[in-house]
Design a protein around this motif. Structure first.
Motif, short mmCIF file in Angstrom:
data_model
loop_
_atom_site.label_atom_id
_atom_site.label_comp_id
_atom_site.label_asym_id
_atom_site.label_seq_id
_atom_site.Cartn_x
_atom_site.Cartn_y
_atom_site.Cartn_z
N LEU A 68 -14.35 -4.75 -0.83
CA LEU A 68 -13.17 -3.17 -0.17
C LEU A 68 -13.20 -3.53 1.51
CD1 LEU A 68 -13.24 -0.06 -1.17
CD2 LEU A 68 -15.87 0.19 -0.36
N PHE A 69 -14.17 -4.04 2.11
CA PHE A 69 -13.54 -4.18 3.21
C PHE A 69 -12.73 -5.32 3.71
CE2 PHE A 69 -17.64 -3.13 2.44
CZ PHE A 69 -17.74 -1.29 2.69
N ILE A 70 -12.29 -6.45 2.78
CA ILE A 70 -11.47 -6.71 3.36
C ILE A 70 -10.16 -6.64 2.68
CG2 ILE A 70 -10.35 -8.87 1.95
CD1 ILE A 70 -12.53 -10.11 3.85
N GLY A 71 -10.18 -5.57 1.64
CA GLY A 71 -8.92 -4.45 1.47
C GLY A 71 -8.05 -3.64 2.41
N ALA A 247 -6.22 -2.02 -2.02
CA ALA A 247 -6.50 -2.89 -2.46
C ALA A 247 -7.34 -3.70 -2.92
CB ALA A 247 -5.88 -3.49 -0.89
N GLY A 248 -8.72 -2.41 -1.68
CA GLY A 248 -10.48 -3.00 -1.50
C GLY A 248 -9.97 -3.04 -3.03
N LEU A 249 -9.93 -1.65 -3.39
CA LEU A 249 -10.80 -1.72 -4.81
C LEU A 249 -10.37 -1.66 -6.91
CD1 LEU A 249 -10.42 2.25 -4.42
CD2 LEU A 249 -12.80 1.57 -4.30
N GLN A 250 -9.27 -2.28 -5.40
CA GLN A 250 -9.20 -3.15 -6.79
C GLN A 250 -9.42 -4.80 -6.93
OE1 GLN A 250 -4.70 -4.23 -7.10
NE2 GLN A 250 -4.69 -6.11 -7.70
N GLY A 382 3.66 -4.60 0.54
CA GLY A 382 4.10 -5.14 1.61
C GLY A 382 5.43 -3.83 1.87
N ILE A 383 5.93 -2.49 0.33
CA ILE A 383 6.52 -1.38 0.72
C ILE A 383 6.16 -1.07 0.85
CG2 ILE A 383 9.27 -3.07 0.32
CD1 ILE A 383 8.29 -2.32 -3.06
N GLY A 384 4.78 -0.17 0.61
CA GLY A 384 3.88 0.26 1.08
C GLY A 384 3.61 1.06 0.06
N TYR A 385 3.21 0.43 -1.40
CA TYR A 385 2.92 0.97 -2.51
C TYR A 385 1.14 0.13 -2.83
CZ TYR A 385 7.65 3.90 -3.51
OH TYR A 385 7.72 4.76 -4.06
N SER A 386 0.55 0.96 -2.67
CA SER A 386 -1.00 0.67 -3.03
C SER A 386 -1.88 0.94 -3.75
CB SER A 386 -1.60 0.21 -2.06
OG SER A 386 -2.52 -0.95 -1.81
N LEU A 387 -1.70 2.11 -4.10
CA LEU A 387 -1.49 2.93 -5.53
C LEU A 387 -1.55 2.20 -6.80
CD1 LEU A 387 -3.99 4.86 -6.55
CD2 LEU A 387 -2.86 6.29 -5.91
N MET A 388 -0.40 2.20 -6.41
CA MET A 388 0.23 1.40 -8.01
C MET A 388 -0.11 0.21 -8.26
SD MET A 388 4.42 0.83 -9.00
CE MET A 388 4.73 2.55 -8.94
N MET A 390 -3.51 -1.00 -7.82
CA MET A 390 -4.42 -1.60 -7.81
C MET A 390 -4.21 -0.42 -9.27
SD MET A 390 -7.46 2.02 -6.65
CE MET A 390 -6.86 2.57 -7.27
N ILE A 391 -4.25 0.42 -10.25
CA ILE A 391 -4.11 1.45 -10.66
C ILE A 391 -3.62 0.15 -12.41
CG2 ILE A 391 -3.14 3.32 -12.87
CD1 ILE A 391 -2.56 5.13 -9.69
N VAL A 392 -2.14 -0.01 -11.50
CA VAL A 392 -1.73 -1.41 -13.00
C VAL A 392 -3.40 -2.60 -13.43
CG1 VAL A 392 -0.06 -2.93 -13.61
CG2 VAL A 392 0.51 -0.83 -13.10
N SER A 393 -3.33 -3.39 -11.62
CA SER A 393 -4.42 -4.08 -11.97
C SER A 393 -5.86 -3.34 -12.79
CB SER A 393 -5.06 -4.70 -10.89
OG SER A 393 -3.69 -4.91 -10.63
N LEU A 394 -6.59 -2.26 -12.80
CA LEU A 394 -7.95 -1.58 -13.43
C LEU A 394 -7.06 -2.22 -14.38
CD1 LEU A 394 -8.44 0.69 -10.94
CD2 LEU A 394 -9.21 -1.29 -10.49
N ILE A 395 -5.95 -1.62 -15.25
CA ILE A 395 -5.94 -1.20 -16.49
C ILE A 395 -5.58 -2.03 -17.83
CG2 ILE A 395 -5.08 0.08 -18.77
CD1 ILE A 395 -4.46 2.34 -16.28
N GLY A 396 -4.65 -3.40 -16.55
CA GLY A 396 -4.41 -4.38 -17.12
C GLY A 396 -5.33 -5.38 -17.19
N ALA A 397 -5.28 -5.98 -16.33
CA ALA A 397 -6.73 -7.14 -15.84
C ALA A 397 -7.99 -6.24 -16.02
CB ALA A 397 -6.18 -7.62 -14.23
N CYS A 398 -8.35 -6.03 -15.83
CA CYS A 398 -10.11 -5.42 -15.44
C CYS A 398 -10.60 -4.39 -16.28
CB CYS A 398 -10.35 -4.77 -14.25
SG CYS A 398 -10.06 -5.13 -12.30
N GLY A 399 -10.03 -3.55 -16.93
CA GLY A 399 -9.68 -3.01 -18.02
C GLY A 399 -9.84 -3.99 -18.85
N LEU A 400 -8.77 -4.65 -19.88
CA LEU A 400 -8.77 -5.25 -20.97
C LEU A 400 -9.29 -5.70 -20.90
CD1 LEU A 400 -4.51 -5.52 -21.24
CD2 LEU A 400 -6.25 -4.43 -22.76
N ARG A 401 -9.77 -6.96 -19.72
CA ARG A 401 -11.03 -7.78 -19.94
C ARG A 401 -12.43 -6.63 -20.41
NH1 ARG A 401 -10.42 -11.17 -13.97
NH2 ARG A 401 -8.01 -11.05 -15.00
#
Length: 449
Positions: A68-71, A247-250, A382-388, A390-401
């Motif tokens: 979280l803090f590295i994020g 980023a940290g929550l992801q 880099g273009i300012g999108y961090s929430l999107m 995160m959500i995709v990773s939470l569902i796609g990688a973490c949730g599915l895992r």
């Protein structure tokens, strides 16, 4: 800032500059892992497989608490790069002082948290009794170094945002060599086992933090650090959080899924844990090399986005994707084919090696998919999108895992079935991130024109 260390990311050919930026960054990561591997090798060879399992079983828990803090350091990197690209030096200075202050506060918070909760979480993870005490001792000492660890991470993120990846490499080499020497002294000479490894790690983290802060204090220009100006600026804190918190929550949720996987591996016993630890140490060299291009894509994209160089943003991503696939496939296949030899470095136990090779046959051969996923995330941030992402990773990688662990793995309890969840979730998430990047850039370009 000393111009000889700075890279102009917004003008001229990109490939050469990306390589000049990424190679020292990659070497920094590899060297850091070599020093960490020295910890593991010294423990495995001179303190036994139980101590090896104890050190290895803590990795996913450390990441869970620290990510979280590295994020937040990711948020600082993006902001410094964007403001520098736009020529807004006063805002760069405000961001630097806010980021360093935040790192100090976060570090002491983690110190207290780590010392108080780690043993309880290790018990929840089902850590075997023969490993628990040593793992708990290692973590309590390790977390004493959290303030220094975060200072180094935030400071090096600031330098990277300006295009300087060489000085963090020099500082890491110095600290890492001291770490290895202290390992040998504490573990072999004083027979301190996991405690000796942890003390050596904390000492080396302190040295690297001192060097990076000294560098920022002695710098001229917008990144100069004045200790008397350390404070939290409200709007900069908010902007760092907007990018860094997702980023940290992801990272935390990724670590949570890895904690669940580690808990499942724990159920196969300490030998399987030791083999998994050795394999993960080898895989980390591939991961850190690929992750270089996530950080490269983020820094180059941030500066060009701040400077309004829209066309270069796409070229940055294409080049970084080509490089990450090449590095991931070459290093992954080499690690798998040389698996028997590499694993023997960590342990002479043939059963440990067999468990390690089973994991490598799945992870190493498909690891480039993880590289693709992470590099696109870097471009989105880099273009300012961090929430999107995160959500995709939470569902796609973490949730599915996590779903995989509680369904498919329960139906067929084997290590192979556990490991195959990684490439499946990497592929799904990478494809989704690419689609998101295309849609976001189309929206941004339509808005601009």
């Amino acid at each position: 800032m000393n111009k000889s260390y700075e890279i102009d990311m917004c003008h001229g050919p990109l490939l050469g500059k990306i390589l000049i930026f990424s190679i020292p960054l990659m070497l920094s990561g590899i060297l850091q892992l070599l020093f960490n591997a020295a910890d593991t090798i010294v423990v495995g060879r001179f303190a036994g497989s139980t101590a090896l399992a104890a050190v290895g079983s803590t990795g996913s828990l450390i990441n869970l608490l620290v990510n979280l803090f590295i994020g937040f350091s990711v948020g600082a990197n993006v902001l410094v790069a964007r403001f520098h690209g736009a020529g807004r030096d006063d805002e760069v200075s405000e961001t630097v002082h806010t980021a360093i202050t935040l790192s100090i506060i976060s570090g002491f918070f983690l110190l207290i948290l780590g010392i108080t909760v780690t043993r309880t979480i290790l018990i929840w993870m089902g850590t075997p009794d023969d490993v628990l005490d040593q793992a708990s001792l290692y973590l309590k000492i390790y977390f004493l170094g959290m303030p220094m660890m975060l200072l180094y991470n935030f400071g090096s993120s600031i330098l990277r945002a300006m295009g300087d990846t060489r000085r963090p490499l020099f500082y890491l080499i110095i600290a890492g060599i001291i770490n290895v020497i202290l390992n040998l002294i504490f573990v072999i000479g004083f027979h301190l086992g996991v405690a000796g490894v942890a003390i050596a790690t904390v000492t080396s983290q302190t040295i690297s933090a001192i060097l990076i802060i000294r560098c920022l204090i002695r710098m001229e220009g917008c990144c100069h650090l004045d200790i008397h100006r350390l404070h939290l600026t409200g709007n900069k804190m908010k902007q760092i959080m907007q990018i860094g918190l997702p980023a940290g929550l992801q990272g935390c949720v990724f670590s949570l899924s890895n904690v669940l996987i580690q808990s499942s591996i724990n159920s196969f016993g300490s030998t399987a844990m030791a083999g998994n630890t050795a394999s993960m140490n080898i895989e980390n060299f591939i991961y850190i090399s690929m992750n270089t291009f996530q950080q490269t894509a983020m820094s180059f994209t941030s500066q060009n986005y701040g400077a309004g160089e829209e066309k270069r943003i796409h070229r940055v991503l294409f080049i970084c994707l080509g490089l990450v696939v090449t590095v991931g496939m070459v290093m992954g296949m080499f690690a798998w084919l040389a698996g028997d030899f590499l694993l023997s470095v960590y342990s002479s136990d043939s059963h440990v090696a067999a468990y390690g090779l089973q994991r490598m046959s799945v992870i190493c051969t498909t690891y480039f998919l993880c590289g693709i996923m992470d590099t696109v995330v870097g471009a989105l941030r880099g273009i300012g999108y961090s929430l999107m992402p995160m959500i995709v990773s939470l569902i796609g990688a973490c949730g599915l895992r996590i779903i995989w662990i509680f369904t498919i793995f329960q139906w067929h309890r084997s290590l192979w079935m556990l490991y195959i969840s990684y490439p499946v979730t990497w592929f799904v998430t990478a494809v989704t991130h690419i689609i998101c990047f295309i849609l976001v850039r189309r929206k941004q370009l339509q808005k601009n024109y």
